[in-house]
Design an enzyme around this catalytic site. Structure first.
Site, PDB file in Angstrom:
ATOM      1  N   ASN A   7      32.523  61.807  16.773  1.00  0.00           N
ATOM      2  CA  ASN A   7      31.310  61.202  16.230  1.00  0.00           C
ATOM      3  C   ASN A   7      31.481  59.695  16.378  1.00  0.00           C
ATOM      4  O   ASN A   7      32.302  59.083  15.680  1.00  0.00           O
ATOM      5  CB  ASN A   7      31.104  61.596  14.762  1.00  0.00           C
ATOM      6  CG  ASN A   7      29.835  60.972  14.182  1.00  0.00           C
ATOM      7  OD1 ASN A   7      29.478  59.846  14.518  1.00  0.00           O
ATOM      8  ND2 ASN A   7      29.164  61.700  13.302  1.00  0.00           N
ATOM      9  N   GLU A  34      26.110  61.502  16.992  1.00  0.00           N
ATOM     10  CA  GLU A  34      25.513  60.253  16.486  1.00  0.00           C
ATOM     11  C   GLU A  34      25.459  59.184  17.576  1.00  0.00           C
ATOM     12  O   GLU A  34      25.862  58.034  17.365  1.00  0.00           O
ATOM     13  CB  GLU A  34      26.218  59.745  15.223  1.00  0.00           C
ATOM     14  CG  GLU A  34      25.946  60.615  14.005  1.00  0.00           C
ATOM     15  CD  GLU A  34      25.985  59.839  12.693  1.00  0.00           C
ATOM     16  OE1 GLU A  34      25.001  59.144  12.388  1.00  0.00           O
ATOM     17  OE2 GLU A  34      27.004  59.929  11.984  1.00  0.00           O
ATOM     18  N   ASP A 145      30.893  67.482  14.734  1.00  0.00           N
ATOM     19  CA  ASP A 145      30.943  67.039  13.339  1.00  0.00           C
ATOM     20  C   ASP A 145      30.240  68.105  12.514  1.00  0.00           C
ATOM     21  O   ASP A 145      29.014  68.191  12.543  1.00  0.00           O
ATOM     22  CB  ASP A 145      30.246  65.678  13.219  1.00  0.00           C
ATOM     23  CG  ASP A 145      30.206  65.163  11.791  1.00  0.00           C
ATOM     24  OD1 ASP A 145      30.649  65.887  10.875  1.00  0.00           O
ATOM     25  OD2 ASP A 145      29.706  64.043  11.590  1.00  0.00           O
ATOM     26  N   ASN A 147      30.392  68.385   9.258  1.00  0.00           N
ATOM     27  CA  ASN A 147      30.049  67.896   7.916  1.00  0.00           C
ATOM     28  C   ASN A 147      30.427  68.894   6.826  1.00  0.00           C
ATOM     29  O   ASN A 147      29.720  69.033   5.812  1.00  0.00           O
ATOM     30  CB  ASN A 147      28.573  67.501   7.838  1.00  0.00           C
ATOM     31  CG  ASN A 147      28.357  66.037   8.193  1.00  0.00           C
ATOM     32  OD1 ASN A 147      29.094  65.170   7.730  1.00  0.00           O
ATOM     33  ND2 ASN A 147      27.360  65.754   9.010  1.00  0.00           N
ATOM     34  N   ASP A 216      35.473  67.212  11.202  1.00  0.00           N
ATOM     35  CA  ASP A 216      35.206  67.387  12.638  1.00  0.00           C
ATOM     36  C   ASP A 216      36.146  68.483  13.136  1.00  0.00           C
ATOM     37  O   ASP A 216      37.357  68.404  12.908  1.00  0.00           O
ATOM     38  CB  ASP A 216      35.451  66.076  13.376  1.00  0.00           C
ATOM     39  CG  ASP A 216      34.564  64.950  12.852  1.00  0.00           C
ATOM     40  OD1 ASP A 216      33.461  64.777  13.386  1.00  0.00           O
ATOM     41  OD2 ASP A 216      34.978  64.279  11.869  1.00  0.00           O
ATOM     42  N   ASP A 245      33.572  55.554  11.967  1.00  0.00           N
ATOM     43  CA  ASP A 245      34.248  56.064  10.769  1.00  0.00           C
ATOM     44  C   ASP A 245      34.919  57.410  11.029  1.00  0.00           C
ATOM     45  O   ASP A 245      35.691  57.879  10.182  1.00  0.00           O
ATOM     46  CB  ASP A 245      33.310  56.107   9.549  1.00  0.00           C
ATOM     47  CG  ASP A 245      31.917  56.629   9.848  1.00  0.00           C
ATOM     48  OD1 ASP A 245      31.613  56.936  11.016  1.00  0.00           O
ATOM     49  OD2 ASP A 245      31.130  56.742   8.899  1.00  0.00           O
ATOM     50  N   HIS A 246      34.666  58.018  12.194  1.00  0.00           N
ATOM     51  CA  HIS A 246      35.330  59.264  12.589  1.00  0.00           C
ATOM     52  C   HIS A 246      36.375  58.988  13.672  1.00  0.00           C
ATOM     53  O   HIS A 246      36.174  58.098  14.501  1.00  0.00           O
ATOM     54  CB  HIS A 246      34.332  60.256  13.187  1.00  0.00           C
ATOM     55  CG  HIS A 246      33.278  60.739  12.236  1.00  0.00           C
ATOM     56  ND1 HIS A 246      33.279  62.009  11.711  1.00  0.00           N
ATOM     57  CD2 HIS A 246      32.186  60.118  11.727  1.00  0.00           C
ATOM     58  CE1 HIS A 246      32.221  62.151  10.922  1.00  0.00           C
ATOM     59  NE2 HIS A 246      31.543  61.035  10.906  1.00  0.00           N
TER      60      HIS A 246
END
Length: 260
Positions: A7, A34, A145, A147, A216, A245-246
């Site tokens: 991501n 994303e 991802d 989530n 992930d 951030d991933h």
DNA sequence: ATGGCGCGCGCAGCGCGA
């Protein structure tokens, strides 16, 4: 065959990190989430110049998924058939007889919210979609991802997160439902250090303090799980300036040699 | 961790992510 997922939290912003990582990690296929880029504006040129084939399905501002590969994919399909969705969250392609599905599962925002209900509906459709894909493509890898942090050991502070979005019982049940189709969590095929995560909040020095979640995932059908040699989170890109951030996750699949 | 940051959009400040 090395298959990765990342991501990137904006493909445009992360392009230098992505190209560097593709060069050093050298996956055969990477799924991106994303991308936040509509198809007409997808930055194909720098990616193709680096020797990658691309398939993508994006929109302005939000969501957006892509598959980058060393050789071209076939049977490219964006979205889930029968699940009309404005949000661009799924792209699939085949590389030889290996089917790769890249997904960006909805975040869900807060348990009980409209976005959470959408997440659960989406996961129900995704489960049905993967069931049918598995029938057609027994050599299937589903990455992205999700989530969802499947278990408490995937959460830095399970007590603090208990019952919240990403760890709620209904989300975890949906994740187990995916495993129930005959998919295997590649990371769990191998021993991992405690505190193995794939996402850390930008705030409060989350990465430095390893306040992370493992959300992930790489899920492999039985045929491919049997060929999985390794599965790892590469935290190096999370240490760079202006990181996603991933962190990227990758798995290596090597068929057993043919018997003499 | 009540939030704290970073992104897109668009030019201020908000919605969203997880």
């Amino acid at each position: 065959m090395k298959i990765a997922t990342w991501n990137v939290n904006s493909l445009k912003v992360r392009m230098p990190h992505l190209l560097d990582w593709l060069g050093s990690a050298a996956p055969d296929v990477i799924a991106l989430q994303e991308t936040k880029t509509e198809d007409a504006a997808f930055p194909r040129a720098p990616i193709e110049a680096a020797g990658w084939h691309v398939a993508f399905s994006g929109q302005k501002t939000y969501n957006g998924v892509a598959l980058l590969s060393r050789r071209p994919g076939s049977h490219v399909q964006a979205g889930m058939p029968g699940f009309a969705d404005e949000q661009k969250r799924v792209i699939a392609a085949s590389y030889g007889d290996v089917r790769v599905i890249g997904a960006y599962v909805p975040n869900g925002q807060a348990v009980g919210s409209d976005k959470y209900e959408y997440k659960l509906r989406w996961l129900e459709a995704f489960t049905a979609y993967l069931r049918s894909e598995l029938e057609r493509w027994p050599r299937l890898v589903v990455v992205g991802d999700y989530n969802i942090a499947p278990e408490d050991r995937d959460v830095h502070d399970p007590k603090a997160w208990e019952g919240s979005v990403l760890v709620s019982p209904a989300e975890r049940a949906a994740f187990r439902g995916l495993l129930g189709l005959g998919l295997h969590d590649a990371m769990r095929l191998f021993a991992q250090p405690d505190g193995t995560y794939t996402w850390w909040d930008y705030r409060a020095a989350g990465f430095r303090r390893n306040l992370g979640l493992r959300i992930d995932h790489i899920l492999a059908s039985a045929a491919l799980a049997a060929e999985c040699q390794a599965c790892t989170v590469d935290v190096a890109p999370r240490k760079l300036e202006r990181p996603s951030d991933h962190a990227p996750v990758w798995a290596e699949f090597t068929p057993a040699p043919a018997l003499p």
